[in-house]
Design an enzyme around this catalytic site. Structure first.
Site, short mmCIF file in Angstrom:
data_model
loop_
_atom_site.label_atom_id
_atom_site.label_comp_id
_atom_site.label_asym_id
_atom_site.label_seq_id
_atom_site.Cartn_x
_atom_site.Cartn_y
_atom_site.Cartn_z
N GLY A 174 0.82 -1.21 0.00
CA GLY A 174 0.00 0.00 0.00
C GLY A 174 0.85 1.26 0.00
O GLY A 174 0.49 2.25 0.64
N TYR A 226 -14.97 -0.04 7.76
CA TYR A 226 -13.54 0.25 7.93
C TYR A 226 -13.16 0.15 9.41
O TYR A 226 -12.18 -0.51 9.78
CB TYR A 226 -13.25 1.64 7.37
CG TYR A 226 -11.90 2.22 7.66
CD1 TYR A 226 -10.75 1.67 7.12
CD2 TYR A 226 -11.77 3.37 8.46
CE1 TYR A 226 -9.50 2.24 7.38
CE2 TYR A 226 -10.53 3.94 8.71
CZ TYR A 226 -9.41 3.38 8.17
OH TYR A 226 -8.17 3.94 8.42
C1 AKB Z 1 -10.47 8.16 7.44
O1 AKB Z 1 -10.94 9.30 7.54
O2 AKB Z 1 -11.12 7.17 7.10
C2 AKB Z 1 -9.02 7.96 7.81
C3 AKB Z 1 -8.89 7.51 9.22
C4 AKB Z 1 -9.27 8.42 10.32
O3 AKB Z 1 -8.48 6.42 9.46
N1 AKB Z 1 -8.29 9.16 7.60
#
Ligand code: AKB
Length: 305
Positions: free
Chosen positions: A3, A135
């Protein structure tokens, strides 16, 4: 490094080349880099375990920085793919790291692991983490996998919960904190910014120099100092869109802004505002250098160049 084309990877790979020498760093990403550099580069899809294994063997790799991931905002557009890349990618790395006796692995976690049940201010190292984005879920699960591999196989895996990272060297893509980089480019190029977060949304952030230094200091720390094998809370600074706007406006008086919150507002509101990073400070001596004002000076100076 996996990455290496991303926002942090671009800068971290430069630093690793400076530190270890160009012949000792292999950068990789799923696509060719947009900006050509002279580093050794391989196309690697993190889901291609065989290719990762071949590269580890072929180049006698001793450390892995695993930065490949889809971020919070982009991740919501394709949760299944995000889970696959973020989770299977990490599991491939951890498994191969044990198999090939890799010395150290770095896994970036994020403030996205925090959720509505997490204390909003001075968020402690250990608290209730129920993230709302795929995420965030992949990052908290990833942290637990890292700890599991450390406990079960003795793998030296280290991790930081990065706040939003702000730097002039590279553009972020697909994150919720991206506004804090875009705003500087807008201030210089058009003099106006349409902000996708509301003016009083406070989030933890960090300047790129500090984020990279933290990563290298953590990776250099003696193993006996590293008592935390999930991600370390890390403080840079905390500000709202209005505060960063006013700080830029002090330096560029004609700069204007409009707030037009979109779906990312909800994600930002689920995260916390300030963080307690005493664990990182106590265990490996973390100390922040940049506050909002110093960062604005440096960002504008560098971007104007
Ligand atoms: C996001 O905004 O998804 C990233 C993070 C805070 O991990 N920058």
């Amino acid at each position: 490094m996996l990455g290496s084309n991303g926002q942090i990877g671009t800068v971290l790979s430069e630093k690793l080349v400076e530190k270890f020498g160009i012949e000792n760093v292999v950068c990789s990403d799923v696509r060719e880099p947009k900006i050509k550099h002279s580093h050794y580069f391989e196309i690697i899809d993190v889901l291609d375990k065989t290719k990762i294994s071949d590269i580890i063997q072929g180049f006698k790799i001793t450390q892995i920085y695993h930065l490949a991931a889809l971020l919070s905002a982009k991740g919501e557009q394709n949760p299944e793919l995000t889970w696959k890349i973020n989770m299977q990618g990490l599991l491939n790395v951890l498994d191969l790291a044990v198999q090939h006796k890799i010395n150290k692995v770095f896994f970036p976690s994020s403030i996205a692991i925090y959720g509505p049940t997490t204390p909003k201010s001075h968020t402690p190292q250990y608290a209730s983490f129920q993230p709302t984005t795929i995420y965030g879920i992949s990052k908290i699960a990833g942290e637990m996998w890292c700890e599991y591999y450390h406990n079960k196989f003795g793998l030296d895996v280290r991790s930081i919960r990065y706040p939003g990272v702000i730097g002039w060297q590279s553009l972020p893509e697909g994150g919720t904190t991206d506004y804090a980089v875009e705003i500087f480019h807008a201030a210089i190029h058009t003099g106006h910014y349409n902000c996708f977060l509301a003016e009083n949304t406070r989030l933890p952030m960090i300047y790129m120099d500090d984020a990279i230094r933290a990563t290298l200091e953590l990776m250099d720390a003696a193993p006996e100092k590293i008592k935390t094998r999930v991600g370390y809370n890390l403080v840079g600074m905390s500000f709202t869109p209005k505060e960063i706007y006013l700080s830029i406006k002090e330096r560029i008086p004609e700069f204007t802004i409009e707030y037009k919150p979109d779906f990312r507002q909800k994600i930002a509101e689920s995260w916390t505002e300030t963080i307690d990073d005493s664990c990182a400070r106590d265990e490996w001596g973390w100390k922040v250098n940049y506050n909002l004002s110093r960062m604005c000076d440096d960002m504008l100076r560098q971007l104007k160049k």
